[in-house]
Design a protein around this motif. Structure first.
Motif, short mmCIF file in Angstrom:
data_model
loop_
_atom_site.label_atom_id
_atom_site.label_comp_id
_atom_site.label_asym_id
_atom_site.label_seq_id
_atom_site.Cartn_x
_atom_site.Cartn_y
_atom_site.Cartn_z
N ILE A 1 0.83 -1.20 0.00
CA ILE A 1 0.00 0.00 0.00
C ILE A 1 0.87 1.26 0.00
O ILE A 1 0.59 2.24 -0.70
CB ILE A 1 -0.96 -0.01 1.21
CG1 ILE A 1 -2.05 -1.07 0.98
CG2 ILE A 1 -1.59 1.36 1.42
CD1 ILE A 1 -3.02 -1.22 2.12
N THR A 2 1.96 1.22 0.75
CA THR A 2 2.87 2.37 0.80
C THR A 2 3.52 2.62 -0.56
O THR A 2 3.61 3.77 -1.02
CB THR A 2 3.97 2.15 1.85
OG1 THR A 2 3.35 1.97 3.14
CG2 THR A 2 4.90 3.35 1.92
N ASP A 3 3.97 1.54 -1.22
CA ASP A 3 4.57 1.67 -2.55
C ASP A 3 3.58 2.26 -3.55
O ASP A 3 3.93 3.12 -4.37
CB ASP A 3 5.05 0.31 -3.06
CG ASP A 3 6.28 -0.19 -2.32
OD1 ASP A 3 6.98 0.64 -1.72
OD2 ASP A 3 6.52 -1.42 -2.33
N ILE A 4 2.35 1.78 -3.48
CA ILE A 4 1.31 2.27 -4.39
C ILE A 4 1.04 3.74 -4.14
O ILE A 4 0.92 4.54 -5.07
CB ILE A 4 0.02 1.45 -4.24
CG1 ILE A 4 0.27 0.00 -4.65
CG2 ILE A 4 -1.11 2.05 -5.09
CD1 ILE A 4 -0.87 -0.94 -4.34
N ALA A 5 0.94 4.11 -2.87
CA ALA A 5 0.70 5.51 -2.51
C ALA A 5 1.80 6.40 -3.05
O ALA A 5 1.53 7.46 -3.64
CB ALA A 5 0.58 5.64 -0.99
N ASN A 6 3.05 5.97 -2.87
CA ASN A 6 4.17 6.77 -3.36
C ASN A 6 4.18 6.85 -4.89
O ASN A 6 4.41 7.91 -5.47
CB ASN A 6 5.49 6.17 -2.87
CG ASN A 6 5.68 6.32 -1.37
OD1 ASN A 6 5.10 7.21 -0.75
ND2 ASN A 6 6.48 5.45 -0.77
N GLY A 7 3.92 5.72 -5.54
CA GLY A 7 3.95 5.69 -6.99
C GLY A 7 2.85 6.49 -7.65
O GLY A 7 3.05 7.10 -8.70
N HIS B 1 1.23 8.99 -6.08
CA HIS B 1 1.15 10.28 -5.40
C HIS B 1 -0.20 10.43 -4.68
O HIS B 1 -0.87 11.46 -4.80
CB HIS B 1 1.39 11.44 -6.37
CG HIS B 1 2.82 11.53 -6.83
ND1 HIS B 1 3.71 12.46 -6.34
CD2 HIS B 1 3.53 10.77 -7.70
CE1 HIS B 1 4.90 12.29 -6.91
NE2 HIS B 1 4.81 11.26 -7.74
N LEU B 2 -0.57 9.38 -3.96
CA LEU B 2 -1.77 9.40 -3.13
C LEU B 2 -1.36 9.16 -1.67
O LEU B 2 -0.24 8.73 -1.40
CB LEU B 2 -2.74 8.28 -3.56
CG LEU B 2 -3.25 8.32 -5.00
CD1 LEU B 2 -4.01 7.04 -5.32
CD2 LEU B 2 -4.13 9.54 -5.23
N SER B 3 -2.28 9.43 -0.76
CA SER B 3 -1.99 9.12 0.64
C SER B 3 -2.20 7.63 0.88
O SER B 3 -2.95 6.97 0.15
CB SER B 3 -2.91 9.93 1.56
OG SER B 3 -4.24 9.47 1.47
N VAL B 4 -1.53 7.12 1.91
CA VAL B 4 -1.71 5.72 2.28
C VAL B 4 -3.17 5.45 2.63
O VAL B 4 -3.73 4.40 2.28
CB VAL B 4 -0.79 5.35 3.47
CG1 VAL B 4 -1.14 3.97 4.03
CG2 VAL B 4 0.67 5.39 3.03
N LYS B 5 -3.79 6.42 3.29
CA LYS B 5 -5.20 6.27 3.66
C LYS B 5 -6.08 6.13 2.42
O LYS B 5 -7.01 5.31 2.39
CB LYS B 5 -5.64 7.47 4.50
CG LYS B 5 -7.09 7.38 4.97
CD LYS B 5 -7.45 8.58 5.83
CE LYS B 5 -8.92 8.49 6.29
NZ LYS B 5 -9.30 9.66 7.12
N THR B 6 -5.82 6.93 1.40
CA THR B 6 -6.61 6.87 0.17
C THR B 6 -6.47 5.51 -0.51
O THR B 6 -7.45 4.92 -0.96
CB THR B 6 -6.19 7.98 -0.81
OG1 THR B 6 -6.45 9.26 -0.21
CG2 THR B 6 -6.95 7.89 -2.11
#
Length: 214
Positions: free
Chosen positions: A166-172, A174-179
């Motif tokens: 989830i963290t990798d996806i958020a960073n890739g 450009h979203l928040s981990v919560k989103t």
């Protein structure tokens, strides 16, 4: 002369594409982009006819990026060049506004023809993709679970089943981990699944498991 911007975050891939295109007298590479934000900067500057776009890049990418490009430059031709062979990725890209879809594996032999066809205002898609598009029109309510997902949810789903955290996806993206976590919850609800393992099994069964670049 067809003026092209190449958008891919891998230098080796961009250099390889330039070598393929260098000998074509009717093609001029006028720019390169390494992520979604770079692509949008080129779009706003203009001065080219066709965007050769990788479907998976850092920042804004995928179907959402295609939709934004078409909203800002509706006449710009977009040819997708991607690792994803599955028809479902192509169908979503075409429906978002891309005129062509080509896998990187086929680029060596088909790229020049695809560029010229798309630049001339004609679509470039495989027989399999054309068949899937026709089926979507004929059977819009087909009950495949992944078709219930929004484009962003499908992108997150694809990354999850490819092994991204989830963290990798958020960073890739450009979203928040919560989103991203919220997207994951909605995906599982829509698909009636209780675990990532079930999602992976579904992806394998329906040929939706593609390699995502790191």
């Amino acid at each position: 002369m067809i003026r092209i911007v190449i958008a891919d975050d891998h230098t080796i891939m961009r250099e390889g594409l330039k070598r393929i295109l260098d000998g074509a007298p009717d093609i001029d590479i006028v720019g390169e982009a390494v992520d979604g934000f770079d692509v949008l900067n080129h779009i706003r500057q203009g001065g080219f006819d066709l965007l050769l776009l990788d479907l998976s890049m850092p920042g804004r990418s995928g179907v959402e990026l295609i939709r934004q490009i078409k909203s800002e430059a509706p006449k710009l031709a977009i040819l997708i060049l991607t690792m994803h062979e599955e028809e479902q990725y192509a169908v979503r890209a075409i429906r978002a506004g891309a005129q062509g879809y080509l896998t990187k594996e086929s680029a060596g032999t088909q790229l020049l023809g695809a560029i010229r066809r798309v630049a001339a205002g004609r679509p470039y898609i495989s027989t399999e993709v054309a068949e899937q598009l026709a089926l979507n029109i004929m059977m819009p309510n087909e009950s495949l679970l992944h078709k219930q997902l929004s484009d962003r949810e499908f992108e997150v789903f694809s990354l999850l089943v490819a092994g991204k955290s989830i963290t990798d996806i958020a960073n890739g993206l450009h979203l928040s981990v919560k989103t991203v976590s919220t997207h994951k919850t909605r995906i599982m609800q829509k698909m009636g699944m209780n675990s990532l393992s079930e999602m992976v099994q579904y992806a394998v069964a329906h040929r939706l498991l593609s390699p995502f670049k790191t």
